[in-house]
Design a protein around this motif. Structure first.
Motif, mmCIF file in Angstrom:
data_model
loop_
_atom_site.group_PDB
_atom_site.id
_atom_site.type_symbol
_atom_site.label_atom_id
_atom_site.label_comp_id
_atom_site.label_asym_id
_atom_site.label_seq_id
_atom_site.Cartn_x
_atom_site.Cartn_y
_atom_site.Cartn_z
ATOM 1 N N MET A 112 -20.637 114.793 93.988
ATOM 2 C CA MET A 112 -19.945 113.740 94.706
ATOM 3 C C MET A 112 -20.253 113.861 96.183
ATOM 4 O O MET A 112 -20.298 114.948 96.728
ATOM 5 C CB MET A 112 -18.439 113.882 94.458
ATOM 6 C CG MET A 112 -17.600 112.686 94.862
ATOM 7 S SD MET A 112 -17.117 112.583 96.589
ATOM 8 C CE MET A 112 -16.104 114.014 96.806
ATOM 9 N N SER A 113 -20.510 112.721 96.816
ATOM 10 C CA SER A 113 -20.709 112.708 98.256
ATOM 11 C C SER A 113 -20.038 111.464 98.822
ATOM 12 O O SER A 113 -19.840 110.480 98.113
ATOM 13 C CB SER A 113 -22.203 112.703 98.601
ATOM 14 O OG SER A 113 -22.795 111.484 98.209
ATOM 15 N N GLN A 139 -21.389 109.235 93.060
ATOM 16 C CA GLN A 139 -21.342 110.192 91.959
ATOM 17 C C GLN A 139 -22.618 110.007 91.125
ATOM 18 O O GLN A 139 -22.857 108.921 90.602
ATOM 19 C CB GLN A 139 -20.087 109.903 91.126
ATOM 20 C CG GLN A 139 -19.791 110.879 90.034
ATOM 21 C CD GLN A 139 -18.439 110.565 89.379
ATOM 22 O OE1 GLN A 139 -17.510 110.076 90.010
ATOM 23 N NE2 GLN A 139 -18.350 110.847 88.094
ATOM 24 N N ILE A 140 -23.422 111.048 91.019
ATOM 25 C CA ILE A 140 -24.654 110.983 90.227
ATOM 26 C C ILE A 140 -24.274 110.985 88.746
ATOM 27 O O ILE A 140 -23.399 111.744 88.319
ATOM 28 C CB ILE A 140 -25.583 112.163 90.575
ATOM 29 C CG1 ILE A 140 -26.067 112.031 92.023
ATOM 30 C CG2 ILE A 140 -26.773 112.226 89.618
ATOM 31 C CD1 ILE A 140 -26.811 113.226 92.556
ATOM 32 N N PRO A 184 -17.246 107.467 83.565
ATOM 33 C CA PRO A 184 -17.113 108.924 83.554
ATOM 34 C C PRO A 184 -15.964 109.437 84.423
ATOM 35 O O PRO A 184 -15.531 108.784 85.365
ATOM 36 C CB PRO A 184 -18.457 109.399 84.121
ATOM 37 C CG PRO A 184 -18.910 108.285 84.986
ATOM 38 C CD PRO A 184 -18.429 107.023 84.326
ATOM 39 N N GLU A 185 -15.512 110.623 84.066
ATOM 40 C CA GLU A 185 -14.512 111.331 84.870
ATOM 41 C C GLU A 185 -15.139 111.702 86.214
ATOM 42 O O GLU A 185 -16.356 111.751 86.347
ATOM 43 C CB GLU A 185 -14.083 112.614 84.156
ATOM 44 C CG GLU A 185 -13.396 112.390 82.827
ATOM 45 C CD GLU A 185 -12.002 111.801 82.981
ATOM 46 O OE1 GLU A 185 -11.285 112.193 83.929
ATOM 47 O OE2 GLU A 185 -11.638 110.949 82.157
ATOM 48 N N GLY A 186 -14.290 111.987 87.195
ATOM 49 C CA GLY A 186 -14.805 112.469 88.474
ATOM 50 C C GLY A 186 -14.035 111.918 89.658
ATOM 51 O O GLY A 186 -12.969 111.308 89.519
ATOM 52 N N GLU A 187 -14.591 112.136 90.831
ATOM 53 C CA GLU A 187 -13.963 111.768 92.096
ATOM 54 C C GLU A 187 -13.682 110.263 92.194
ATOM 55 O O GLU A 187 -12.628 109.851 92.679
ATOM 56 C CB GLU A 187 -14.860 112.204 93.257
ATOM 57 C CG GLU A 187 -14.281 111.966 94.626
ATOM 58 C CD GLU A 187 -13.209 112.974 95.014
ATOM 59 O OE1 GLU A 187 -12.443 112.660 95.926
ATOM 60 O OE2 GLU A 187 -13.146 114.055 94.426
ATOM 61 N N ILE A 188 -14.608 109.450 91.723
ATOM 62 C CA ILE A 188 -14.417 107.994 91.823
ATOM 63 C C ILE A 188 -13.197 107.559 91.018
ATOM 64 O O ILE A 188 -12.395 106.748 91.478
ATOM 65 C CB ILE A 188 -15.702 107.249 91.416
ATOM 66 C CG1 ILE A 188 -16.758 107.439 92.532
ATOM 67 C CG2 ILE A 188 -15.435 105.768 91.155
ATOM 68 C CD1 ILE A 188 -18.104 106.838 92.271
#
Length: 196
Positions: free
Chosen positions: A1-2, A80-81, A97-101
């Motif tokens: 994540m960036s 997010q890649i 997908p799961e993650g920061e977003i």
């Protein structure tokens, strides 16, 4: 994540203006690459209403999911890649997908589970350094529509605005109110849905 701050200026172009700029900067077909933007929102456009946008960009075989959220000046991009499998699940099965977003979206009281794939916009793009920024020329194709756009990405708003306005004057291009790609895509989709 960036995450990164996006400050950019945009102006729609006619095909003739687009080609004139390509010629002036000696940009050939080998300098132009293709990327695909795949857009997502809830059926009631919750992200759009929050002045945000979610896309997956396909460039070659790489996929990056980007959430753009408004700031006082510019936009905050959260990236997010994704693997090919994650991108496929999002596009074909509305399974993001799961993650920061996901965390950022749900922190805005928008249900991540309700977000679905709306469609794609293909862009033929060229980028070149220009006056401490990045000049971008886009030819976009979507929903039986095509358009041409000039973007200028910068770090300093005031300096960038001055350089962009000077560039438009140099090419005798009028400043035009320009919506971002996702807005143009959704406006065209809305027009098509009304005709059905």
């Amino acid at each position: 994540m960036s995450q990164n701050l996006e400050i950019e200026f945009k102006n729609m172009l006619t095909k003739a203006e687009y080609e004139r700029i390509l010629n002036e900067f000696h940009i050939g077909q080998d300098d132009i690459f293709t990327q695909e933007n795949l857009y997502f929102d809830s059926p009631d456009f919750a992200l759009k209403k929050a002045k945000s946008a979610l896309r997956i960009r396909k460039k070659g075989t790489d996929y990056v999911m980007t959430l753009k959220t408004p700031l006082e000046i510019g936009l905050l991009e959260t990236n997010q890649i994704l693997t090919t499998e994650e991108a496929d699940a999002a596009i074909n099965h509305n399974c993001l997908p799961e993650g920061e977003i996901k965390q950022v979206i749900e922190a805005s009281n928008i249900s991540f589970a309700n977000i679905i794939y709306f469609g794609s916009l293909t862009t033929k793009r060229t980028e070149l350094p220009y006056e401490d920024g990045l000049l971008v020329l886009d030819h976009s194709i979507y929903l039986h529509q095509e358009d041409y756009e000039l973007e200028y990405e910068v770090e300093n708003y005031q300096e960038g605005k001055r350089n962009f306005q000077n560039l438009l004057k140099r090419f005798m291009i009028p400043e035009r109110q320009t919506e971002n790609k996702v807005s143009r895509f959704y406006n065209q989709k809305y027009k098509q849905n009304k005709k059905m």
